[in-house]
Enzyme design. Structure first.
Site: not given
Ligand SMILES: *Cc1c(COP(=O)(O)O)cnc(C)c1O
Length: 380
Positions: A45, A97, A169, A194
């Site tokens: 992690r 978004y 973003d 994406k």
């Protein structure tokens, strides 16, 4: 070195075996030299060789002090919002978004983080919304789905003066086209699902920070909250990044051709694509992006909500699905799909009409895509 060369080599340096593709590390924990004596990696992690490599590649391509890889774009956005505390205020674009809208209004608000949405294409709206408690401005490089383009340098001047973080973003505009940190942003977020991954097979997110200090603050939150990218996905993401520049260049070219064709179609009322001279932000888009404008195109059809549904269902090559940036082309209806989490008033404010259709142009031959759209538009 140029972008494409760096995309292929930075972070992919051969290891001691000489393998040209770095191995995938799946280990969750690492043996240490001694108690309290930590090696380079301890628990996955907190970091892993696979993640370090892809983060190194992303930081290089974004001109960032450091980057972090997450299990999704929303995990990356959530981490950035973790910089905010109870009582803080954030100013965001009103056509962001849908998932970010939901995060701000349904999760961040629980911690008494107040949100003001403004038309971010006019920097004066952002300046007017900043209050003493404002800690962050959040915009998208190209607004979604109306394709508005903010004036990044003007916003950066405003946020610097007000001592507010400027986060972008940039999912719709990958770093082969535009690097927001160079235009004055402090943080860049990508849904790496994406264009970075590019093949619809890897859910991932990335944050890149302008300064080492900000990178450390974000890393602390990422490690504390835990939405890191797994080893297999790090490999898929890294592989995608190597061809990103080529894919995006071709997809941008096809998108421009399709937008030009749509603009001439008698059943299309308006086309929203910053690469078209008819787009209100065309000159600004050229200033920041050069000759590539990404591969997202929205258009209003000459018909009602059901006609728009028929168009979305009427294609054979374009898949009826949300998402974007991958090799396969997609089509969707923002009002009922990507922006369904907006309340109707917010949709109206953002100009998201029922007759709006959004396409994500993939890597198929543009002639086939145009023929497919032509057939779908005949269903109106
Ligand atoms: C997809 C997307 C996100 C969210 O990313 P996930 O990887 O789906 O979590 C955020 N912003 C934009 C602009 C997106 O297109």
């Amino acid at each position: 070195m140029k972008f494409r060369t760096r995309a292929i080599h930075v972070g992919s340096e051969p290891d001691s075996t000489g393998a040209v593709v770095p191995p995938i590390y799946l280990a969750t924990t690492y043996v240490q030299p001694g108690p309290g004596d930590w090696g380079a990696f301890d628990y996955s992690r907190s970091g892993s060789p696979s993640r370090s490599r892809v983060e190194k590649a992303i930081a290089n391509l974004e001109d960032a002090a450091g980057s972090l890889a997450f299990s999704s774009g929303m995990a990356a956005t959530h981490c950035a919002m973790g910089l905010l505390e109870s009582g803080d205020h954030i100013v965001a674009g009103c056509d962001i978004y849908g998932g970010t809208y939901r995060l701000l209004h349904k999760i961040c608000n629980r911690n008494r983080i107040d949100v003001t949405l403004v038309h971010a294409d006019n920097a004066a709206n952002i300046a007017a919304a900043i209050r003493p408690e404002t800690k962050m401005v959040w915009v998208e490089t190209i607004g979604n789905p109306l394709m508005s383009v903010p004036d990044f340098q003007a916003i950066a001047r405003i946020t610097r003066e007000a001592n507010v973080l400027f986060a972008v973003d940039s999912t719709f505009v990958p770093p082969s086209i535009f690097r927001p940190l160079q235009a004055g942003a402090d943080i860049v977020m990508h849904s790496a699902t994406k264009y970075f991954g590019g093949h619809s097979d890897c859910l991932a997110g990335a944050l890149s920070a302008k300064t080492p200090e900000l990178h450390q603050r974000l890393y602390f939150i990422q490690n504390a909250t835990g939405a890191v990218l797994g080893g297999l996905e790090c490999h898929l993401l890294h592989r995608g990044i190597k061809t990103m520049e080529l894919r995006v260049r071709e997809q941008s070219k096809s998108a421009l051709l399709i937008a030009q064709w749509l603009e001439k179609h008698p059943r299309v009322r308006r086309v929203l694509f910053p690469g078209l001279p008819s787009h209100p932000h065309h000159l600004r888009a050229k200033q920041y992006f050069g000759e590539q404008f990404g591969a997202m195109v929205s258009f209003d059809i000459d018909g009602d909500i059901d006609a728009a549904k028929r168009v979305c269902k009427g294609t054979k090559i374009f898949g009826l699905a949300v998402s974007c940036g991958a090799v396969e082309s997609l089509i969707e209806q923002p009002a009922t799909m990507s922006h369904a989490s907006y309340d109707p008033a917010a949709r109206a404010k953002a100009g998201i009409t029922d007759s709006l259709v959004r396409i994500a142009v993939g890597l198929e031959d543009p002639e086939d895509l145009i023929e497919d759209l032509n057939h779908a538009l005949s269903q109106i």
